[in-house]
Write an enzyme that holds these catalytic residues in place. Structure first.
Site, mmCIF file in Angstrom:
data_model
loop_
_atom_site.group_PDB
_atom_site.id
_atom_site.type_symbol
_atom_site.label_atom_id
_atom_site.label_comp_id
_atom_site.label_asym_id
_atom_site.label_seq_id
_atom_site.Cartn_x
_atom_site.Cartn_y
_atom_site.Cartn_z
ATOM 1 N N GLY A 1 2.417 3.849 2.467
ATOM 2 C CA GLY A 1 2.756 2.437 2.370
ATOM 3 C C GLY A 1 2.105 1.750 1.187
ATOM 4 O O GLY A 1 2.505 0.665 0.802
ATOM 5 N N ASN B 1 -0.511 -0.928 -10.728
ATOM 6 C CA ASN B 1 0.742 -1.637 -10.472
ATOM 7 C C ASN B 1 0.386 -2.964 -9.801
ATOM 8 O O ASN B 1 -0.004 -2.999 -8.630
ATOM 9 C CB ASN B 1 1.641 -0.786 -9.575
ATOM 10 C CG ASN B 1 2.965 -1.471 -9.266
ATOM 11 O OD1 ASN B 1 3.206 -2.611 -9.669
ATOM 12 N ND2 ASN B 1 3.831 -0.770 -8.554
ATOM 13 N N THR C 1 2.124 -3.688 -6.230
ATOM 14 C CA THR C 1 1.675 -3.004 -5.010
ATOM 15 C C THR C 1 0.179 -3.217 -4.774
ATOM 16 O O THR C 1 -0.266 -3.218 -3.626
ATOM 17 C CB THR C 1 2.005 -1.499 -5.064
ATOM 18 O OG1 THR C 1 1.601 -0.983 -6.327
ATOM 19 C CG2 THR C 1 3.487 -1.258 -4.844
ATOM 20 N N GLN D 1 -1.373 -4.465 -1.303
ATOM 21 C CA GLN D 1 -2.468 -3.806 -0.590
ATOM 22 C C GLN D 1 -3.532 -4.829 -0.196
ATOM 23 O O GLN D 1 -4.053 -4.796 0.916
ATOM 24 C CB GLN D 1 -3.141 -2.770 -1.504
ATOM 25 C CG GLN D 1 -2.276 -1.600 -1.865
ATOM 26 C CD GLN D 1 -2.714 -0.383 -1.090
ATOM 27 O OE1 GLN D 1 -2.377 -0.239 0.074
ATOM 28 N NE2 GLN D 1 -3.462 0.486 -1.706
ATOM 29 N N LYS E 1 -10.743 1.392 -9.578
ATOM 30 C CA LYS E 1 -11.751 1.499 -8.517
ATOM 31 C C LYS E 1 -11.133 1.540 -7.111
ATOM 32 O O LYS E 1 -11.824 1.862 -6.154
ATOM 33 C CB LYS E 1 -12.751 0.336 -8.612
ATOM 34 C CG LYS E 1 -13.662 0.470 -9.846
ATOM 35 C CD LYS E 1 -14.924 -0.374 -9.749
ATOM 36 C CE LYS E 1 -14.674 -1.818 -10.009
ATOM 37 N NZ LYS E 1 -15.936 -2.605 -10.169
ATOM 38 N N GLY E 2 -9.850 1.217 -6.989
ATOM 39 C CA GLY E 2 -9.196 1.307 -5.679
ATOM 40 C C GLY E 2 -9.122 -0.020 -4.959
ATOM 41 O O GLY E 2 -10.064 -0.813 -4.996
ATOM 42 N N VAL E 3 -7.993 -0.281 -4.289
ATOM 43 C CA VAL E 3 -7.794 -1.555 -3.588
ATOM 44 C C VAL E 3 -7.364 -1.369 -2.129
ATOM 45 O O VAL E 3 -7.025 -2.333 -1.454
ATOM 46 C CB VAL E 3 -6.727 -2.438 -4.297
ATOM 47 C CG1 VAL E 3 -7.245 -2.934 -5.623
ATOM 48 C CG2 VAL E 3 -5.416 -1.704 -4.460
ATOM 49 N N GLU F 1 -8.822 -0.748 0.781
ATOM 50 C CA GLU F 1 -9.548 -1.358 1.889
ATOM 51 C C GLU F 1 -10.308 -2.623 1.504
ATOM 52 O O GLU F 1 -10.787 -3.356 2.372
ATOM 53 C CB GLU F 1 -10.512 -0.324 2.507
ATOM 54 C CG GLU F 1 -9.769 0.690 3.353
ATOM 55 C CD GLU F 1 -10.479 2.033 3.446
ATOM 56 O OE1 GLU F 1 -11.003 2.343 4.520
ATOM 57 O OE2 GLU F 1 -10.491 2.786 2.455
HETATM 58 MO MO1 MOS Z 1 -9.346 5.052 5.758
HETATM 59 S S1 MOS Z 1 -9.886 3.950 7.413
HETATM 60 O O1 MOS Z 1 -10.822 5.415 5.021
HETATM 61 O O2 MOS Z 1 -8.607 6.442 6.341
#
Ligand code: MOS
Length: 745
Positions: A456, A620, A623, A627, A690-692, A694
């Site tokens: 997703g 992107n 998206t 997130q 760095k990632g988004v 969580e």
């Molecule tokens: Mo995610 S809760 O680190 O799978």
């Protein structure tokens, strides 16, 4: 194709048209259907199983119970992808309500369900006390190691100002819209699993170990995952039971976990009770901090929700300690869910900071700026990058934080109370080894392959964008193939690590393709780039070009055709750089929430929301924004709605459908503005990401709880914040804080 520009999802059309095949959608000839039988007692033994009526039903193929199930292997060492160590159907003992006690296999799902209702299981309940919530009498188990920094003898309770409070969060369930499902197909000794998973290699690893087959003989396919939030990160028993059932009946078997079974089948977030003690000088400067958390786990596994593990990195507090202990309850094993540890821990920390702000009479945002950490206080390491000040500034400006009146209850909208709250966010920039391959074809299209996951978040589009950028072609020319264990191996898609881990592998493979083409062109007298220096050639517009004179170009299609090559394919494996461990790596953000509270009804509505985030290079923007909005929506659910309630008389969750387990719906969600603060991170990944995944949920529940306090003057420290808690006469002394009468704030 430039990184960061908004790109619509390349898998959007197949998803919205229903053409995307999820694990329980794949069309398989001769398919049989498995349905789980789950225990209806908490503790005890199965005394007898009568399958006669069920077996006599039309279409029933097999009823597998512990009396007929072949033994599964016991791995000699723990397998990291195993969701729970208790392997069902290996004996008559029952350890929790919902433990799998059988699988009914039939010609249709309906026939299997009808037969499952007719299986008569008699239990001998154990004459033993059961426990489902954290209480003083909860048996303590081992915990994680304490984290101590600075001088542990500096006590926060001796400071000029102390906040010493208890915060708690309830059981929560992931509730992905696609519940877990597995379709198992044997072909001789080889096994194919269509599974809804965040970790293809993890499924292969566990099923191989328990069934005693070579990992190479297992193929796991998972091109689309309908949401997960941590529920499918590790492997739960229904996956290997599906494989076992297919082996038993000699036919492909689909085992789709029902929504109700999901509540006892694929983990959940454990309860947390956290105590935070902050000690500060008169001006609000933090001097010491303690964060202890107790979280629940099952009788047979020690799963730690690492609440508070990341507390020490957030503020420039010179001395501190955080520790975690476990309390055993008679439920199944909990698991990771939506920023495990950070989302629960930052709820407590960011509420405590808000309480400190009122205690020292400082604006909550100013208090955070006063205690801004320029290095990681726990490790003294520099940040790989940190643009949190920009997040605070841009978020506050967009939100209009300056218009907030300091006194709680002083802002109104007619009969409604207005509250404004804020909180900080941080989430580690995780990265793991990963592989990918990229092929570039003579007709100009490219194919990216990697055994990573689309759940997703937009992985197809992100990987295509990275390849298109490196190859100098349009994203519409790139096809991405993901979610198949026969593709180059990657890592678990957990801990927000997909883009940091797989992105660099895709980019490296694509750059190798270009290097190969450059080598061909500069050695080819027929190329306009003949004898150019390799370093002076770049890929752009589906051609190789001289950097100094872009019009001097050799189309990629022509290079391939001159060398009679249908395509160039390259594979790459990448891993974190050796120097990365010299940095503390986090993405950061700031939440600003406005609520309206009805003082008569206790109803809280989130009216407005601004989140500003700095997570390195964005691949992107479309998206990434989605997130982060999704994380904030999860935070609104956590703050106001989500709670899995256990009835101790039954011994399990009684909120076990989407009517009773409340998640936010559209009507609960206000306009959410997400600001992507431009940032580059040269440490975590060569792409600067760095990632988004969580980041958006971390701190969100605290921002809302702080807004509720600002509106009402009532400090609710036990989630979710419900009307009945808000209207309770002792609303500031919630269930959590009452137990600790000595608490002061
Ligand atoms: Mo995610 S809760 O680190 O799978």
């Amino acid at each position: 194709m430039t990184l960061g520009t908004p790109q619509p999802r390349i898998d959007g059309p197949v998803k919205v048209s229903g053409a995307a095949a999820y694990a329980s959608d794949v069309k398989i000839p001769n398919l049989a259907f498995g349905v789980l039988l789950c225990s209806t007692i908490v503790k005890g033994r199965i005394a007898a199983i009568d399958t006669s009526a069920a077996s006599a039903q039309p279409g029933v193929l097999e009823i597998i119970t512990h009396q007929t199930c072949p033994p599964l292997l016991r791995p000699t060492k723990p397998i990291p992808s195993q969701g729970q160590s208790l392997v069902p159907l290996q004996g008559p003992d029952i350890c929790y309500y919902g433990q799998h006690v059988g699988v009914v296999v039939a010609e249709s799902f309906e026939a299997a369900c009808a037969a499952a209702d007719l299986v008569k299981i008699t239990y001998t309940p154990a004459n033993a006390p059961t426990q489902f919530a954290m209480t003083k009498s909860a048996k303590a188990a081992g915990g994680a190691r304490d984290l101590v920094w600075g001088d542990r003898t500096v006590s926060p309770t001796k400071a000029a100002f102390t906040v010493d409070q208890q915060y708690s969060t309830p059981y929560q369930h992931h509730n992905p819209i696609e519940p877990p499902a597995t379709t198992a197909i044997w072909n001789g000794d080889t096994l194919t699993l269509h599974d809804s998973t965040q970790w293809l290699a993890g499924v292969r690893m566990l099923v191989a170990a328990l069934l005693g087959i070579a990992p190479a003989n297992i193929r796991v396919i998972s091109p689309f995952v309908g949401g997960s939030f941590g529920a499918k990160r590790v492997v739960w028993p229904h996956v290997y039971l599906a494989a076992l059932a297919a082996k038993t009946v000699g036919r492909p078997v689909r085992l789709a976990v029902t929504r109700t079974q999901m509540y006892t089948t694929a983990g959940y977030r454990p309860q947390t009770v956290q105590r935070i003690t902050l000690g500060a000088r008169r001006d609000g400067t933090l001097q010491s901090l303690q964060h202890t958390a107790t979280t629940t786990t099952s009788e047979f596994d020690n799963f730690i929700e690492p609440a508070g593990a990341k507390t020490g990195m957030m503020y420039a507090c010179p001395n501190g300690r955080s520790s975690r202990t476990l309390a055993k309850v008679d439920l199944g094993t909990p698991t990771t869910m939506r920023a495990p540890g950070e989302s629960t821990g930052f709820f407590a920390l960011e509420c405590a900071m808000d309480e400190l702000a009122y205690a020292v009479k400082l604006d909550p945002l100013k208090l955070r700026l006063l205690n801004y950490a320029v290095v990681d206080p726990t490790t003294k390491l520099p940040w790989s990058s940190k643009s949190l000040k920009e997040c605070y500034a841009k978020g506050a400006a967009q939100f209009g934080w300056a218009k907030r009146k300091a006194t709680p209850g002083s802002m109104r909208d007619g009969p409604l109370l207005i509250g404004m709250g804020m909180a900080s966010a941080a989430y580690p920039a995780n990265r793991s080894p990963a592989s990918a391959s990229v092929s570039l074809f003579a007709d100009g299209h490219a194919v990216v392959q990697s055994a990573t996951h689309e759940m997703g978040g937009g992985t197809y589009t992100a990987m295509a964008a990275i390849a298109a950028n490196a190859l100098g072609i349009d994203i519409r020319q790139v096809q991405a193939q993901l979610g198949d264990s026969t593709l180059p191996e990657t890592t678990v898609s957990g801990g927000s690590r997909t883009i940091n881990s797989v992105g660099p592998a895709v980019e490296a493979a694509a750059l190798q393709v270009i290097d190969r083409l450059v080598a061909l062109a500069i050695a080819d007298p027929a190329s306009p780039l003949y004898q150019a220096e390799a370093g002076q050639v770049v890929a752009a517009g589906a051609s190789l070009r001289l950097k100094s004179k872009p019009s001097c170009a050799d189309p990629i299609a022509k290079i391939l055709s001159r060398h009679n090559l249908p395509s160039v394919q390259m594979s790459a494996s990448t891993a974190p750089s050796a120097g990365a461990s010299k940095y503390s790596q986090y993405a950061f953000g700031a939440h600003f929430a406005e609520v309206r509270v009805d003082p008569d009804l206790g109803e809280v509505r989130v009216a407005r929301y601004v989140g500003a985030f700095a997570a390195g290079q964005i691949i992107n923007a479309l998206t990434a924004r989605s997130q982060l909005v999704g994380g904030i929506v999860g935070g609104i659910g956590m703050a106001l709605l989500e709670e899995s309630v256990v009835d101790p008389n039954i011994g399990t969750f009684i909120t076990r459908n989407l009517a009773d387990y409340r998640v936010p719906v559209h009507a609960d969600i206000p306009p959410i503005e997400v600001i992507l603060v431009p940032e580059q991170d040269s440490v975590t990944s060569p792409l600067g990401t760095k990632g988004v995944g969580e980041l958006g949920i971390v701190g969100a529940a605290a921002a809302i709880a702080n807004a509720v306090f600002h509106a009402t003057g009532k400090r609710l420290r036990d989630l979710p914040i419900t009307p009945e808690k808000l209207l309770a006469p002792d609303a500031s002394q919630t269930r959590a804080t009452r137990r600790r009468r000595s608490a002061r704030g």
